[in-house]
Design an enzyme around this catalytic site. Structure first.
Site, PDB file in Angstrom:
ATOM      1  N   ARG A 292       0.840  -1.215   0.000  1.00 13.48           N
ATOM      2  CA  ARG A 292       0.000   0.000   0.000  1.00 13.48           C
ATOM      3  C   ARG A 292       0.866   1.252   0.000  1.00 13.48           C
ATOM      4  O   ARG A 292       0.537   2.243  -0.650  1.00 13.48           O
ATOM      5  CB  ARG A 292      -0.959  -0.026   1.201  1.00 13.48           C
ATOM      6  CG  ARG A 292      -1.947  -1.166   1.022  1.00 13.48           C
ATOM      7  CD  ARG A 292      -3.065  -1.247   2.028  1.00 13.48           C
ATOM      8  NE  ARG A 292      -3.795  -2.491   1.789  1.00 13.48           N
ATOM      9  CZ  ARG A 292      -4.559  -3.127   2.647  1.00 13.48           C
ATOM     10  NH1 ARG A 292      -4.745  -2.609   3.851  1.00 13.48           N
ATOM     11  NH2 ARG A 292      -5.165  -4.247   2.326  1.00 13.48           N
TER      12      ARG A 292
ATOM     13  N   GLU B 211     -12.012 -15.128  11.397  1.00 18.39           N
ATOM     14  CA  GLU B 211     -12.284 -14.393  10.147  1.00 18.39           C
ATOM     15  C   GLU B 211     -12.222 -15.335   8.948  1.00 18.39           C
ATOM     16  O   GLU B 211     -11.150 -15.554   8.384  1.00 18.39           O
ATOM     17  CB  GLU B 211     -11.257 -13.247   9.992  1.00 18.39           C
ATOM     18  CG  GLU B 211     -11.488 -12.427   8.729  1.00 18.39           C
ATOM     19  CD  GLU B 211     -10.495 -11.280   8.562  1.00 18.39           C
ATOM     20  OE1 GLU B 211      -9.522 -11.191   9.335  1.00 18.39           O
ATOM     21  OE2 GLU B 211     -10.694 -10.475   7.642  1.00 18.39           O
TER      22      GLU B 211
ATOM     23  N   LYS C 129     -15.735 -12.436  12.327  1.00 16.08           N
ATOM     24  CA  LYS C 129     -15.414 -11.344  11.396  1.00 16.08           C
ATOM     25  C   LYS C 129     -15.677 -11.850   9.986  1.00 16.08           C
ATOM     26  O   LYS C 129     -14.798 -12.452   9.346  1.00 16.08           O
ATOM     27  CB  LYS C 129     -13.957 -10.911  11.585  1.00 16.08           C
ATOM     28  CG  LYS C 129     -13.525  -9.822  10.608  1.00 16.08           C
ATOM     29  CD  LYS C 129     -12.280  -9.092  11.086  1.00 16.08           C
ATOM     30  CE  LYS C 129     -11.776  -8.134  10.031  1.00 16.08           C
ATOM     31  NZ  LYS C 129     -10.779  -7.205  10.530  1.00 16.08           N
TER      32      LYS C 129
ATOM     33  N   SER D  91     -14.007  -4.988   5.595  1.00 19.47           N
ATOM     34  CA  SER D  91     -14.523  -4.195   4.468  1.00 19.47           C
ATOM     35  C   SER D  91     -14.162  -4.840   3.129  1.00 19.47           C
ATOM     36  O   SER D  91     -14.910  -4.682   2.156  1.00 19.47           O
ATOM     37  CB  SER D  91     -14.077  -2.736   4.538  1.00 19.47           C
ATOM     38  OG  SER D  91     -12.681  -2.595   4.545  1.00 19.47           O
ATOM     39  N   GLY D  92     -13.024  -5.524   3.050  1.00 19.81           N
ATOM     40  CA  GLY D  92     -12.734  -6.420   1.933  1.00 19.81           C
ATOM     41  C   GLY D  92     -12.701  -5.836   0.535  1.00 19.81           C
ATOM     42  O   GLY D  92     -13.056  -6.520  -0.405  1.00 19.81           O
ATOM     43  N   GLY D  93     -12.354  -4.567   0.399  1.00 22.92           N
ATOM     44  CA  GLY D  93     -12.264  -4.012  -0.953  1.00 22.92           C
ATOM     45  C   GLY D  93     -13.498  -3.240  -1.393  1.00 22.92           C
ATOM     46  O   GLY D  93     -13.558  -2.734  -2.515  1.00 22.92           O
TER      47      GLY D  93
ATOM     48  N   ARG E  57      -9.246  -1.014   5.440  1.00 20.42           N
ATOM     49  CA  ARG E  57      -9.244  -0.057   4.319  1.00 20.42           C
ATOM     50  C   ARG E  57     -10.382   0.943   4.376  1.00 20.42           C
ATOM     51  O   ARG E  57     -10.182   2.121   4.062  1.00 20.42           O
ATOM     52  CB  ARG E  57      -9.275  -0.820   2.989  1.00 20.42           C
ATOM     53  CG  ARG E  57      -7.927  -1.366   2.593  1.00 20.42           C
ATOM     54  CD  ARG E  57      -8.051  -2.423   1.528  1.00 20.42           C
ATOM     55  NE  ARG E  57      -8.618  -3.661   2.048  1.00 20.42           N
ATOM     56  CZ  ARG E  57      -8.867  -4.748   1.306  1.00 20.42           C
ATOM     57  NH1 ARG E  57      -8.591  -4.734   0.013  1.00 20.42           N
ATOM     58  NH2 ARG E  57      -9.353  -5.838   1.852  1.00 20.42           N
TER      59      ARG E  57
HETATM   60  P1  13P Z   1     -10.317  -4.723   5.293  1.00 21.34           P
HETATM   61  O1  13P Z   1     -11.378  -3.997   6.099  1.00 21.34           O
HETATM   62  O2  13P Z   1      -9.413  -3.811   4.550  1.00 21.34           O
HETATM   63  O3  13P Z   1     -10.888  -5.842   4.490  1.00 21.34           O
HETATM   64  O4  13P Z   1      -9.363  -5.422   6.350  1.00 21.34           O
HETATM   65  C1  13P Z   1      -9.917  -6.125   7.376  1.00 21.34           C
HETATM   66  C2  13P Z   1      -8.967  -7.139   7.820  1.00 21.34           C
HETATM   67  O5  13P Z   1      -8.585  -7.163   8.954  1.00 21.34           O
HETATM   68  C3  13P Z   1      -8.518  -8.160   6.858  1.00 21.34           C
HETATM   69  O6  13P Z   1      -7.936  -9.196   7.560  1.00 21.34           O
END
Ligand code: 13P
Length: 338
Positions: free
Chosen positions: A33, A177, A219, A261-263, A294
């Site tokens: 990033r 997660e 998660k 949030s995943g993108g 993110r």
């Molecule tokens: P994002 O919200 O960017 O998807 O990251 C969450 C996270 O902890 C991924 O493992």
């Protein structure tokens, strides 16, 4: 730590509409990033970035817990105060990512299995003694023409379960997660089908192995179409699909569901969370919360770009997105996005 104490910790993390900040990108992910924005990919700059976050004025008004990476948990501010102390003084509970990353799953092209169980018991004790009170392990499930395979789901839910057992033994609340990735052109329906399969397998394994569900945080991904799918459902449709799915898979004992949030864009992540809480918040047994990286940090990173003169503005952006998600949790409508 008893199960009751861990359960109390898990519940306390989601009081008053607050949620978690995932600031636990591994060094390779953080560097990737940084590279895109021309920020030097060094420990010095990762420390500066994390200092910007933990010292953002008012962060604790929306954030109850921060997930850290191993490098970060030992770091200090430029005036020599451990980051963990800054967080604790502000009433933010420190957590720690303990997996060693998703690696190619042997014999299964295109699929991943997460490493990090070796030596985990000892690492968890060290983190607990240093002040961490919860942990995170990310499993990655990819949707493709003939994947995910049963083997991939089984390997990942078994790893998540062994991790969760060790966490609870060490007194840490496990965040489990199981991320079904948004990459690809699959439909929302396909995401729903795979997520149900993965989460059912996960809760079956957790129960079978004796993990205390009341002292764990899920998660998950939201139920969304792939990023390249032609049909992109509305905010309300995705919110409804997500809640309907979780009601089928997540036992009522689980205190909280905190999405990644995943993108998604920051705006979509907030709007979807707001829609879920506004429409279904009263009808679900668990807190519907956030554990975003993110969707809270990305804009701030783009503002900062490694320059000290941009710190204050970047912090304002971070606080804006953290606080928007608290408002979303409280069921206040987010600005409209389609
Ligand atoms: P994002 O919200 O960017 O998807 O990251 C969450 C996270 O902890 C991924 O493992």
């Amino acid at each position: 730590m008893s199960v009751e104490e861990m359960s109390a910790t898990a519940k306390a993390l989601f009081r008053d509409g607050k949620g978690l900040l995932a600031m636990d990108e591994s060094n390779p992910t953080c560097n990737k990033r940084f590279e895109k924005l021309g920020i030097p990919q060094t420990e010095e700059y990762r420390q500066k970035w994390r200092q910007l976050i933990v010292t953002a004025p008012g962060l604790s008004e929306s954030i109850s817990g921060a997930i850290l990476y191993d490098e970060t948990i030992w770091q200090k501010s430029s005036d020599d105060i451990p980051f963990i102390t800054i967080l604790q003084k502000n009433g933010i509970v420190p957590g720690i990512k303990v997996d060693a990353g998703a690696k190619d799953f042997a014999g299964h092209p295109g699929e991943k299995s997460t490493e990090g169980l070796d030596g985990l018991r000892e690492r968890l004790t060290t983190y607990f003694n240093f002040g961490a009170r919860f942990a995170k392990w990310r499993a990655v499930i990819t949707i493709g023409p003939s994947i995910p395979s049963i083997a991939c789901i089984d390997a990942n839910v078994t790893e998540l379960t062994l991790y969760a057992l060790l966490c609870q033994e060490a007194g840490l609340v496990p965040i489990v997660e199981p991320e079904v990735l948004m990459d690809g052109d699959h439909t929302m329906e396909k995401c729903r089908e795979v997520t149900v399969q993965v989460q059912n397998a996960l809760f079956e394994k957790l129960t079978e192995y004796g993990v205390a569900l009341e002292a764990l945080i899920l998660k998950p991904n939201m139920i969304l179409p792939g990023l390249n799918c032609q049909i992109q459902e509305t905010v309300d449709e995705t919110a409804e699909a997500t809640i309907a799915t979780l009601l089928r898979t997540v036992p009522a004992k689980v205190p909280a569901v905190a999405f990644l949030s995943g993108g998604q864009s920051a705006e979509h992540a907030t709007a979807r969370l707001a829609a879920m809480n506004t429409k279904y918040g009263e009808r679900v047994p668990w807190a519907v919360a956030f554990s975003y990286s993110r969707a809270i940090q990305q804009k701030a990173l783009e503002i900062w770009r490694g320059e000290d003169s941009n710190i204050a503005e970047a912090q304002r952006s971070l606080i804006f997105y953290a606080s928007s998600n608290r408002q979303a949790r409280l069921g206040r409508e987010a600005p409209a996005v389609s």
